[in-house]
Design a protein around this motif. Structure first.
Motif, PDB file in Angstrom:
ATOM      1  N   THR A  56       0.750  -1.424   0.158  1.00 22.67           N
ATOM      2  CA  THR A  56      -0.065   0.132  -0.035  1.00 22.67           C
ATOM      3  C   THR A  56       1.008   1.102  -0.045  1.00 22.67           C
ATOM      4  OG1 THR A  56      -2.077  -0.979   0.587  1.00 22.67           O
ATOM      5  CG2 THR A  56      -1.735   1.536   0.993  1.00 22.67           C
ATOM      6  N   ARG A  57       1.488   1.740   0.977  1.00 16.01           N
ATOM      7  CA  ARG A  57       2.721   2.713   1.412  1.00 16.01           C
ATOM      8  C   ARG A  57       3.874   2.694   0.181  1.00 16.01           C
ATOM      9  NH1 ARG A  57       0.078   1.244   5.922  1.00 16.01           N
ATOM     10  NH2 ARG A  57       1.150  -0.531   4.660  1.00 16.01           N
ATOM     11  N   THR A  58       4.544   1.497  -0.047  1.00 17.62           N
ATOM     12  CA  THR A  58       5.461   2.398  -0.791  1.00 17.62           C
ATOM     13  C   THR A  58       5.221   2.263  -2.715  1.00 17.62           C
ATOM     14  OG1 THR A  58       6.492   0.073   0.948  1.00 17.62           O
ATOM     15  CG2 THR A  58       7.647   0.801  -1.431  1.00 17.62           C
ATOM     16  N   ARG A  59       3.940   1.397  -2.916  1.00 20.57           N
ATOM     17  CA  ARG A  59       4.053   1.833  -4.172  1.00 20.57           C
ATOM     18  C   ARG A  59       3.201   3.159  -4.486  1.00 20.57           C
ATOM     19  NH1 ARG A  59      -0.544   1.100  -7.639  1.00 20.57           N
ATOM     20  NH2 ARG A  59      -2.053  -0.470  -5.546  1.00 20.57           N
ATOM     21  N   LEU A  60       2.317   3.527  -3.152  1.00 19.39           N
ATOM     22  CA  LEU A  60       1.509   4.498  -3.696  1.00 19.39           C
ATOM     23  C   LEU A  60       2.029   5.946  -3.042  1.00 19.39           C
ATOM     24  CD1 LEU A  60      -1.555   3.781  -2.138  1.00 19.39           C
ATOM     25  CD2 LEU A  60      -1.267   3.161  -4.835  1.00 19.39           C
ATOM     26  N   SER A  61       3.391   5.853  -1.895  1.00 22.25           N
ATOM     27  CA  SER A  61       3.743   7.416  -2.262  1.00 22.25           C
ATOM     28  C   SER A  61       4.931   8.177  -3.116  1.00 22.25           C
ATOM     29  CB  SER A  61       4.572   6.864  -0.410  1.00 22.25           C
ATOM     30  OG  SER A  61       5.799   5.689  -0.547  1.00 22.25           O
ATOM     31  N   PHE A  62       5.410   6.524  -3.807  1.00 22.27           N
ATOM     32  CA  PHE A  62       6.157   7.135  -5.074  1.00 22.27           C
ATOM     33  C   PHE A  62       5.678   7.190  -5.691  1.00 22.27           C
ATOM     34  CE2 PHE A  62      10.263   3.531  -3.693  1.00 22.27           C
ATOM     35  CZ  PHE A  62      11.482   4.303  -3.872  1.00 22.27           C
ATOM     36  N   GLU A  63       4.168   6.522  -6.240  1.00 20.82           N
ATOM     37  CA  GLU A  63       3.685   6.759  -7.555  1.00 20.82           C
ATOM     38  C   GLU A  63       2.905   8.455  -6.730  1.00 20.82           C
ATOM     39  OE1 GLU A  63       0.360   4.007  -8.386  1.00 20.82           O
ATOM     40  OE2 GLU A  63       2.299   2.717  -8.894  1.00 20.82           O
ATOM     41  N   THR A  64       2.578   8.542  -5.899  1.00 24.08           N
ATOM     42  CA  THR A  64       2.272  10.306  -5.087  1.00 24.08           C
ATOM     43  C   THR A  64       3.998  11.326  -5.557  1.00 24.08           C
ATOM     44  OG1 THR A  64       0.940   9.664  -4.088  1.00 24.08           O
ATOM     45  CG2 THR A  64       1.559  11.742  -3.629  1.00 24.08           C
ATOM     46  N   ALA A  65       4.540  11.030  -4.633  1.00 24.99           N
ATOM     47  CA  ALA A  65       6.021  11.274  -5.201  1.00 24.99           C
ATOM     48  C   ALA A  65       6.040  11.766  -6.611  1.00 24.99           C
ATOM     49  CB  ALA A  65       7.122  10.664  -4.735  1.00 24.99           C
ATOM     50  N   MET A  66       6.009  10.726  -7.829  1.00 23.96           N
ATOM     51  CA  MET A  66       6.391  11.170  -9.344  1.00 23.96           C
ATOM     52  C   MET A  66       5.316  12.293  -9.840  1.00 23.96           C
ATOM     53  SD  MET A  66       8.478  10.164 -11.253  1.00 23.96           S
ATOM     54  CE  MET A  66       9.240  10.941 -12.955  1.00 23.96           C
ATOM     55  N   PHE A  67       3.614  12.171  -9.203  1.00 24.34           N
ATOM     56  CA  PHE A  67       3.142  12.701  -9.729  1.00 24.34           C
ATOM     57  C   PHE A  67       3.121  13.916  -8.666  1.00 24.34           C
ATOM     58  CE2 PHE A  67       0.114   9.308 -10.179  1.00 24.34           C
ATOM     59  CZ  PHE A  67       0.244   9.053 -11.420  1.00 24.34           C
ATOM     60  N   ARG A  68       3.052  14.370  -8.177  1.00 25.69           N
ATOM     61  CA  ARG A  68       3.593  15.888  -7.242  1.00 25.69           C
ATOM     62  C   ARG A  68       5.072  16.080  -7.876  1.00 25.69           C
ATOM     63  NH1 ARG A  68      -0.424  16.972  -4.671  1.00 25.69           N
ATOM     64  NH2 ARG A  68      -1.193  15.268  -3.095  1.00 25.69           N
ATOM     65  N   LEU A  69       5.886  15.935  -8.464  1.00 24.59           N
ATOM     66  CA  LEU A  69       6.395  16.306  -8.961  1.00 24.59           C
ATOM     67  C   LEU A  69       6.583  16.332 -10.761  1.00 24.59           C
ATOM     68  CD1 LEU A  69      10.397  14.379  -6.876  1.00 24.59           C
ATOM     69  CD2 LEU A  69       9.282  16.847  -6.970  1.00 24.59           C
ATOM     70  N   GLY A  70       5.419  16.099 -11.456  1.00 23.88           N
ATOM     71  CA  GLY A  70       4.951  16.552 -12.222  1.00 23.88           C
ATOM     72  C   GLY A  70       5.732  15.176 -12.959  1.00 23.88           C
ATOM     73  N   GLY A  71       5.874  14.207 -13.146  1.00 25.02           N
ATOM     74  CA  GLY A  71       6.210  13.582 -14.058  1.00 25.02           C
ATOM     75  C   GLY A  71       5.214  12.036 -14.094  1.00 25.02           C
ATOM     76  N   ASP A  72       4.705  11.599 -15.202  1.00 26.37           N
ATOM     77  CA  ASP A  72       4.776  10.606 -15.126  1.00 26.37           C
ATOM     78  C   ASP A  72       4.225   8.524 -14.458  1.00 26.37           C
ATOM     79  OD1 ASP A  72       2.280  11.938 -16.606  1.00 26.37           O
ATOM     80  OD2 ASP A  72       3.357  12.062 -18.491  1.00 26.37           O
ATOM     81  N   VAL A  73       3.375   8.126 -14.438  1.00 26.87           N
ATOM     82  CA  VAL A  73       3.605   6.719 -14.027  1.00 26.87           C
ATOM     83  C   VAL A  73       2.799   5.321 -14.493  1.00 26.87           C
ATOM     84  CG1 VAL A  73       3.086   5.077 -11.667  1.00 26.87           C
ATOM     85  CG2 VAL A  73       3.541   7.387 -11.741  1.00 26.87           C
ATOM     86  N   LEU A  74       3.915   4.328 -14.986  1.00 28.26           N
ATOM     87  CA  LEU A  74       3.491   3.362 -15.333  1.00 28.26           C
ATOM     88  C   LEU A  74       3.149   2.102 -14.293  1.00 28.26           C
ATOM     89  CD1 LEU A  74       5.630   3.003 -18.160  1.00 28.26           C
ATOM     90  CD2 LEU A  74       3.074   3.318 -18.846  1.00 28.26           C
ATOM     91  N   SER A  75       2.526   1.920 -14.443  1.00 23.45           N
ATOM     92  CA  SER A  75       1.959   1.023 -12.950  1.00 23.45           C
ATOM     93  C   SER A  75       1.541  -1.018 -13.267  1.00 23.45           C
ATOM     94  CB  SER A  75       0.940   1.011 -12.032  1.00 23.45           C
ATOM     95  OG  SER A  75       0.928   1.421 -10.191  1.00 23.45           O
TER      96      SER A  75
END
Ligand code: CP
Length: 303
Positions: A56-75
């Motif tokens: 829960t935490r590791t995946r969603l926090s990495f993805e949140t971090a990337m979104f907040r930095l303006g990047g995109d995510v493939l999951s």
């Protein structure tokens, strides 16, 4: 240490200066992370977030971090939805995803899996947990939390309690903390004590008595019994519930002790502990986004 393009596989890569660099960089991202803002620092960059084990935490926090930095995510959230289920190797998977992404975060049940991906691709690979081996980014979050909550890391007595044999966050955290002046107290039943290989070059005690350890410590790092690592489920049942921290226990034994937990918790911290100011584990979760923003920005050369 040059972070640009660096793989983050294990804690043995870090010295004190590089740990401090990550923690200081994280501090500079704290406002963006905590006020839920967005920047365009990593605009145009893609994170491949590969989780072949639950998270829960590791995946969603990495993805949140990337979104907040303006990047995109493939999951990818389970092996069955990827071609690993058809027999594709991790090495080939790495070579393929390298064509799409700028950075890979991977969790897998095999020890050495992140390393296996890293040697087979050009883009940086970050280990989000490889079996019972390591979880280096969690440990950087734990250290950030200790520094924020206690003011400094040097001089702390840290009790670690629970499943110290299989708990990968414990293994990684000991490796990082040994660069600081720390006294460790390892609290576990004898058969779940920390493996000897983590005890080199540190000052430590071992015990199975949680309250005795708490009385002498500044920080209590609780962990769950790692059910998924036990081949014999009866063995797991034997240890489940061996330590249960309660509010009454904290108030009676050491009311100032800072309580950390990488989460998820099962039954080792009673819900009433959440009411205490020194229960740090949900702030620790929030620090996950902050620290992972720093790591992504550092390996992509933007911090
Ligand atoms: N702390 C941690 O690794 O949590 P998850 O398993 O939910 O990612």
């Amino acid at each position: 240490m040059n972070f640009i393009g660096m793989n983050v596989i294990g804690t043995d890569q870090f010295d004190r200066a590089s740990i401090d660099k990550v923690l200081d960089t994280a501090k500079s991202f704290e406002d963006v992370a905590q006020q839920k803002e967005k920047t365009d620092l990593l605009r145009g960059k893609i994170l491949a977030s590969l989780f072949y084990e639950p998270s829960t935490r590791t995946r969603l926090s990495f993805e949140t971090a990337m979104f907040r930095l303006g990047g995109d995510v493939l999951s990818v959230t389970e092996a069955m939805t990827s071609s690993l289920s058809k027999g594709e190797t991790l090495a080939d998977t790495a070579k393929v995803i390298d064509q799409y992404a700028d950075v890979i975060v991977v969790r897998h049940s095999d020890e050495g899996s992140a390393e296996e991906m890293a040697v087979n691709c050009e883009c940086p690979v970050i280990n989000a947990g490889d079996g019972a081996n390591q979880h280096p980014t969690q440990s950087l979050i734990d250290m950030y939390t200790m520094r924020e909550e206690c003011g400094q890391i040097d001089g702390l007595t840290v009790a670690m309690a629970g499943d110290l044999k299989y708990g990968r966050t414990v293994h990684s955290l000991v490796h990082l903390l040994k660069h600081y002046k720390i006294k460790f107290i390892f609290v576990a039943p004898a058969s779940l004590q920390i493996p000897d290989k983590y005890l080199k070059d540190i000052e430590y005690e071992q015990t199975d008595n949680l309250e005795e350890a708490m009385a002498k410590s500044d920080v209590l790092y609780m962990t769950r019994i790692q059910r998924e690592r036990f081949l014999d489920k009866n063995e797991y049942k034997k240890y489940k519930g061996v330590y249960v921290l309660t509010k009454r226990m904290v108030l009676n034994v050491n009311e100032k002790i800072k309580i950390l937990h990488p989460l998820p918790r099962v039954d080792e911290i009673a819900k009433d502990v959440d009411e205490l100011k020194n229960a740090c584990y949900f702030r620790q979760v929030q620090n996950g986004v902050t620290v992972r923003m720093a790591l992504l920005a550092l390996v992509l050369g933007k911090a």
